[in-house]
Design a protein around this motif. Sequence first.
Motif: not given
Length: 373
Positions: A52, A56, A58
């Motif tokens: 991080l 990034e 998800q």
Amino acid sequence: MAQITVRPVTSEGDRQQFLEVPQWVYRHDPNWVPPLKASIAAQLSPEDNPFLGYGEFQGFLAFDDQGRAIGRVVAAINQRLIEREGRRVGLFGYFECIEDFAAGQQLLEAALSWLGDRQIEVVRGPINLSTHNNCLFLVEGFERPPMMMMPYNPPYYPQWLEEMGWVKAKDAYAYDFPMEPLSDKFEKAYRIALKSGITFRPIRTKGEGFDEDVRSLYRLFTQAFANNWSSTPRTEADFLEEAQQLKSLVDPDIFPIAEDNGEMVGFFMGLPDYNIALKHVNGTLNIWGLLKFLWYRRQIKQARMITLCALPEYRRKMVPLALVYLTMKGGEKRGYQRAELSWIWEDNHPSRRITEASGGVIGKTYRVYEKEL
């Protein structure tokens, strides 16, 4: 048709379901070796995660109409890779899904949408955040279980991607080696290297000696593989942390090091195939898992050869062939019956020539896919 719902991973409960998806996907597959859940959880931790600092990601989960998590994927942006390649490259990884094309398609569409919202131009995968983690889809060679730290997947994953319009970016090969005597040229290469002033020794596995060797390995690894495709260098701290995790698993007989005047100039990194033991712990090294691991590790008779590395100026001194010679001799001594060198990119012709001259035969083919947005 069952109703499929895809939603982002946002809670601790979601993260736990994410880790459990492979158990559902591979419940009838005898070749699957469950990954250590703690390792996957650490790679995707939302806190204190080195990734991080320069990227990034998800995660997404697919649910059936009964609320069961039946698929997962992670979309990721590695800024270091973007800077290196000079274009907006995104990644997908950690993909797992039951044999339901609609679920797999919706998962990947969710990942592509997330990446597209962040101005990504091309998506590549499977790559689990970085090629230093797990990556690649197996496309040929499904008949045998994977070696340690190698990917495995159902045959329908690559079929799905091709149906969805993804194209091959690059293939990689795993080479099989029977533990048989090498041709005389390898021993001759070893003698030539010795006469050139090169010395050889096994990696040290204790105390300061191990730490010194790991730092030298990092410097050499970073120098030799600086231009690897779709890859960015690890930090020394990341490399040292991974080495500490593998410290107790190293077999010095299949991990020789070459030195010139005390400076490391080459190595051949091998590990016993601990998947033989990990298959029995169901992804969890609690007290019972650890006891099973220690019991079944005694049955290991094969090894995974991970990386053959020598600085370019030492190739004429026969250092790579000498390292192969010593590794095969060490493997015979330890009673290994076969080995796998994995993986080598299809266009890495120098490594492929040495591997094939050593008797290696392609046993499995893996692939990374790409898709333009």
